[in-house]
Design a protein around this motif. Structure first.
Motif, PDB file in Angstrom:
ATOM      1  N   ASP A   6      33.213  19.455  48.921  1.00 15.47           N
ATOM      2  CA  ASP A   6      34.085  18.275  48.978  1.00 15.47           C
ATOM      3  C   ASP A   6      33.287  17.010  49.280  1.00 15.47           C
ATOM      4  OD1 ASP A   6      33.383  19.129  51.474  1.00 15.47           O
ATOM      5  OD2 ASP A   6      35.394  19.019  52.344  1.00 15.47           O
ATOM      6  N   PRO A   7      32.408  16.577  48.377  1.00 12.53           N
ATOM      7  CA  PRO A   7      31.553  15.419  48.658  1.00 12.53           C
ATOM      8  C   PRO A   7      32.321  14.121  48.865  1.00 12.53           C
ATOM      9  CG  PRO A   7      31.418  16.002  46.337  1.00 12.53           C
ATOM     10  CD  PRO A   7      32.179  17.111  47.013  1.00 12.53           C
ATOM     11  N   TRP A   8      33.556  14.021  48.338  1.00 11.18           N
ATOM     12  CA  TRP A   8      34.342  12.797  48.507  1.00 11.18           C
ATOM     13  C   TRP A   8      34.646  12.518  49.985  1.00 11.18           C
ATOM     14  CZ3 TRP A   8      35.722  17.123  45.801  1.00 11.18           C
ATOM     15  CH2 TRP A   8      36.678  17.968  46.400  1.00 11.18           C
ATOM     16  N   THR A   9      34.613  13.561  50.826  1.00 13.99           N
ATOM     17  CA  THR A   9      34.867  13.344  52.251  1.00 13.99           C
ATOM     18  C   THR A   9      33.683  12.675  52.950  1.00 13.99           C
ATOM     19  OG1 THR A   9      34.058  15.543  52.868  1.00 13.99           O
ATOM     20  CG2 THR A   9      36.396  15.341  52.329  1.00 13.99           C
ATOM     21  N   CYS A  10      32.550  12.567  52.247  1.00 15.07           N
ATOM     22  CA  CYS A  10      31.359  11.922  52.807  1.00 15.07           C
ATOM     23  C   CYS A  10      31.231  10.460  52.400  1.00 15.07           C
ATOM     24  CB  CYS A  10      30.093  12.670  52.372  1.00 15.07           C
ATOM     25  SG  CYS A  10      29.816  14.220  53.255  1.00 15.07           S
ATOM     26  N   VAL A  11      32.184   9.943  51.630  1.00  8.67           N
ATOM     27  CA  VAL A  11      32.092   8.552  51.195  1.00  8.67           C
ATOM     28  C   VAL A  11      32.112   7.589  52.395  1.00  8.67           C
ATOM     29  CG1 VAL A  11      33.273   6.722  49.902  1.00  8.67           C
ATOM     30  CG2 VAL A  11      32.929   8.977  48.865  1.00  8.67           C
ATOM     31  N   PRO A  12      32.983   7.789  53.405  1.00  6.36           N
ATOM     32  CA  PRO A  12      32.923   6.902  54.578  1.00  6.36           C
ATOM     33  C   PRO A  12      31.567   6.959  55.287  1.00  6.36           C
ATOM     34  CG  PRO A  12      35.006   8.078  54.537  1.00  6.36           C
ATOM     35  CD  PRO A  12      34.140   8.706  53.490  1.00  6.36           C
ATOM     36  N   LEU A  13      30.972   8.147  55.362  1.00  6.56           N
ATOM     37  CA  LEU A  13      29.650   8.291  55.975  1.00  6.56           C
ATOM     38  C   LEU A  13      28.611   7.522  55.170  1.00  6.56           C
ATOM     39  CD1 LEU A  13      27.849   9.743  58.119  1.00  6.56           C
ATOM     40  CD2 LEU A  13      27.567  11.579  56.439  1.00  6.56           C
ATOM     41  N   ALA A  14      28.691   7.631  53.852  1.00  5.49           N
ATOM     42  CA  ALA A  14      27.755   6.904  52.992  1.00  5.49           C
ATOM     43  C   ALA A  14      27.916   5.402  53.162  1.00  5.49           C
ATOM     44  CB  ALA A  14      27.970   7.298  51.533  1.00  5.49           C
ATOM     45  N   ALA A  15      29.165   4.946  53.270  1.00  2.00           N
ATOM     46  CA  ALA A  15      29.418   3.520  53.447  1.00  2.00           C
ATOM     47  C   ALA A  15      28.824   3.014  54.758  1.00  2.00           C
ATOM     48  CB  ALA A  15      30.921   3.255  53.411  1.00  2.00           C
ATOM     49  N   GLU A  16      28.774   3.892  55.752  1.00  2.00           N
ATOM     50  CA  GLU A  16      28.271   3.504  57.074  1.00  2.00           C
ATOM     51  C   GLU A  16      26.751   3.570  57.165  1.00  2.00           C
ATOM     52  OE1 GLU A  16      28.226   5.500  61.522  1.00  2.00           O
ATOM     53  OE2 GLU A  16      29.977   5.804  60.257  1.00  2.00           O
ATOM     54  N   ARG A  17      26.131   4.581  56.537  1.00  2.00           N
ATOM     55  CA  ARG A  17      24.707   4.838  56.772  1.00  2.00           C
ATOM     56  C   ARG A  17      23.781   4.395  55.644  1.00  2.00           C
ATOM     57  NH1 ARG A  17      24.385   8.715  61.006  1.00  2.00           N
ATOM     58  NH2 ARG A  17      26.352   8.521  62.147  1.00  2.00           N
ATOM     59  N   CYS A  31      24.329  10.381  45.685  1.00  2.00           N
ATOM     60  CA  CYS A  31      24.249  11.277  44.529  1.00  2.00           C
ATOM     61  C   CYS A  31      24.951  12.577  44.882  1.00  2.00           C
ATOM     62  CB  CYS A  31      22.791  11.548  44.155  1.00  2.00           C
ATOM     63  SG  CYS A  31      22.566  12.739  42.799  1.00  2.00           S
ATOM     64  N   ALA A  32      25.896  12.995  44.059  1.00  2.46           N
ATOM     65  CA  ALA A  32      26.623  14.243  44.299  1.00  2.46           C
ATOM     66  C   ALA A  32      26.368  15.229  43.173  1.00  2.46           C
ATOM     67  CB  ALA A  32      28.114  13.981  44.432  1.00  2.46           C
ATOM     68  N   TYR A  33      26.310  16.508  43.566  1.00  4.26           N
ATOM     69  CA  TYR A  33      26.117  17.626  42.651  1.00  4.26           C
ATOM     70  C   TYR A  33      27.383  18.471  42.761  1.00  4.26           C
ATOM     71  CZ  TYR A  33      23.862  22.015  40.988  1.00  4.26           C
ATOM     72  OH  TYR A  33      23.524  23.174  40.325  1.00  4.26           O
ATOM     73  N   VAL A  34      28.217  18.461  41.714  1.00  4.88           N
ATOM     74  CA  VAL A  34      29.499  19.159  41.775  1.00  4.88           C
ATOM     75  C   VAL A  34      29.665  20.059  40.560  1.00  4.88           C
ATOM     76  CG1 VAL A  34      30.640  17.414  43.188  1.00  4.88           C
ATOM     77  CG2 VAL A  34      30.665  17.175  40.701  1.00  4.88           C
ATOM     78  N   ALA A  35      30.379  21.166  40.758  1.00  3.69           N
ATOM     79  CA  ALA A  35      30.456  22.175  39.702  1.00  3.69           C
ATOM     80  C   ALA A  35      31.640  21.997  38.772  1.00  3.69           C
ATOM     81  CB  ALA A  35      30.506  23.568  40.330  1.00  3.69           C
ATOM     82  N   THR A  36      32.749  21.423  39.256  1.00  2.00           N
ATOM     83  CA  THR A  36      33.977  21.398  38.458  1.00  2.00           C
ATOM     84  C   THR A  36      34.425  19.977  38.136  1.00  2.00           C
ATOM     85  OG1 THR A  36      35.544  21.319  40.318  1.00  2.00           O
ATOM     86  CG2 THR A  36      34.689  23.493  39.689  1.00  2.00           C
ATOM     87  N   THR A  37      35.259  19.858  37.120  1.00  2.00           N
ATOM     88  CA  THR A  37      35.777  18.551  36.741  1.00  2.00           C
ATOM     89  C   THR A  37      36.714  17.991  37.806  1.00  2.00           C
ATOM     90  OG1 THR A  37      37.519  19.662  35.460  1.00  2.00           O
ATOM     91  CG2 THR A  37      35.547  18.932  34.268  1.00  2.00           C
ATOM     92  N   THR A  38      37.427  18.865  38.533  1.00  2.00           N
ATOM     93  CA  THR A  38      38.305  18.405  39.604  1.00  2.00           C
ATOM     94  C   THR A  38      37.495  17.738  40.707  1.00  2.00           C
ATOM     95  OG1 THR A  38      39.858  20.197  39.147  1.00  2.00           O
ATOM     96  CG2 THR A  38      40.047  19.100  41.275  1.00  2.00           C
ATOM     97  N   GLN A  39      36.397  18.375  41.112  1.00  2.00           N
ATOM     98  CA  GLN A  39      35.525  17.773  42.118  1.00  2.00           C
ATOM     99  C   GLN A  39      34.950  16.453  41.616  1.00  2.00           C
ATOM    100  OE1 GLN A  39      33.067  21.380  42.238  1.00  2.00           O
ATOM    101  NE2 GLN A  39      33.237  21.329  44.475  1.00  2.00           N
ATOM    102  N   LEU A  40      34.543  16.450  40.362  1.00  2.00           N
ATOM    103  CA  LEU A  40      33.974  15.244  39.765  1.00  2.00           C
ATOM    104  C   LEU A  40      34.976  14.091  39.824  1.00  2.00           C
ATOM    105  CD1 LEU A  40      31.751  13.839  38.049  1.00  2.00           C
ATOM    106  CD2 LEU A  40      32.847  14.830  36.025  1.00  2.00           C
ATOM    107  N   SER A  41      36.214  14.354  39.429  1.00  2.00           N
ATOM    108  CA  SER A  41      37.232  13.316  39.416  1.00  2.00           C
ATOM    109  C   SER A  41      37.518  12.790  40.820  1.00  2.00           C
ATOM    110  CB  SER A  41      38.519  13.866  38.791  1.00  2.00           C
ATOM    111  OG  SER A  41      39.551  12.908  38.849  1.00  2.00           O
ATOM    112  N   LEU A  42      37.695  13.688  41.777  1.00  2.00           N
ATOM    113  CA  LEU A  42      38.014  13.269  43.140  1.00  2.00           C
ATOM    114  C   LEU A  42      36.887  12.442  43.752  1.00  2.00           C
ATOM    115  CD1 LEU A  42      39.775  16.432  44.602  1.00  2.00           C
ATOM    116  CD2 LEU A  42      40.758  14.154  44.349  1.00  2.00           C
TER     117      LEU A  42
END
Length: 299
Positions: A183-194, A202-213
């Motif tokens: 669930d890399p989208w849950t790290c967006v606030p962390l990325a915005a902060e750090r 950069c995210a590495y995701v396996a499915t289109t659902t993960q990609l979209s989110l």
């Protein structure tokens, strides 16, 4: 000097790669007095130790094998693993498209089996730093063992922490954030902060659902440039005289890669001028939406 930076004669304790005329390959760790069993008889380690790369040795049943030090791309696909590895084709794109450079401060969420970790450490060099975070302790143990085997021992510029990067990340400021997690989208606030302004997520995701989110979460945040997503497919070619054609097998889909850059503090990125495809944000879509676009049930 690390294992994958050596030159000169083979020495005891390092890995070598054997290949025969049919393309069969074996990785072995050299030990004085040991032998390696093949279908064509025994190969003596002592016939390799002290010799340069590129020799041909003969087994007890007259089998011939070329001997080289394995490339990192050859070793990582056969090393012990707990989690699935990031394949060399994807690691190459992460290093290039996330612009991992010597001296960079990088955080990696999801060390897995240590494949990408080894590439990142090579890229940041002795002047950079890499902080790897892995939730599962058994995966972290495998990653540490593999990386230390590849790089010849402890790596001063690397830290490996068992824990959730969203909760235990210690780096106050980083240049690159690489996410290999469910669930890399849950790290967006962390990325915005750090992430520093201009830094890359950069995210590495396996499915289109993960990609979209992940992409829609970045867009909804507004503090990142328009995400760029892609995948790579690797197909070898058969080469024999005039019989030159694509190989029958290939490394197809492994994952999608997504990158975006951090905007300056307080600055929102320019929204991409686009007309959403019909149904793109319909009733079955439950992720973030473009500014001003509501759900049908909100109307």
């Amino acid at each position: 000097m690390t294992t994958w930076m050596r030159s000169g004669p083979f020495v005891e304790g390092e890995w070598v790669r054997l290949s025969d005329a049919k393309g069969r390959k074996h990785n072995i760790r050299l030990e004085v007095g040991k032998e390696f069993s093949t279908k064509r008889g025994q190969l003596r380690h002592d016939d390799i130790i002290g010799h340069p790369e590129g020799i041909v040795i003969t087994s007890t049943l007259d089998g011939k094998y070329q001997v080289f030090r394995p490339l990192l791309s050859e070793y990582v696909v056969s090393m012990p693993r707990g989690a699935a590895i990031i394949y060399p084709k994807d690691a190459a794109h992460i290093i290039t498209m996330a612009d991992i450079y010597p001296g960079a401060r990088v955080v990696e969420a999801g060390a897995g089996s240590g494949s990408l970790t080894a590439y990142l450490l090579r890229a940041v060099g002795s002047e950079g730093t890499l902080g790897s975070y892995e939730i599962r302790e058994e995966f972290a143990d495998t990653a540490r063992a593999n990386v230390e085997q590849i790089l010849g021992g402890e790596v001063p510029q690397w830290t490996l922490t068992v824990g959730d990067v969203r909760e235990v990340m210690t780096e106050p400021e980083v240049d690159r954030l690489v996410l290999d997690m469910v669930d890399p989208w849950t790290c967006v606030p962390l990325a915005a902060e750090r992430l520093v302004p201009g830094g890359i997520i950069c995210a590495y995701v396996a499915t289109t659902t993960q990609l979209s989110l992940f992409v829609e979460t970045l867009r909804a945040d507004g503090g990142f440039t328009e995400p760029h997503a892609w995948e790579t497919l690797q197909r070898d070619w058969h080469l024999e005289g005039l019989a030159v054609r694509p190989d029958h097998k290939m490394i197809g889909h492994t994952a999608f890669l997504v990158t975006a850059r951090r905007m300056a503090p307080g600055v929102r990125s320019l929204e991409k001028t686009r007309r959403p495809a019909p149904g793109a944000y319909g009733p079955d879509y439950h992720g973030p939406r473009p500014a001003g676009m509501t759900r049908p049930e909100d109307d």
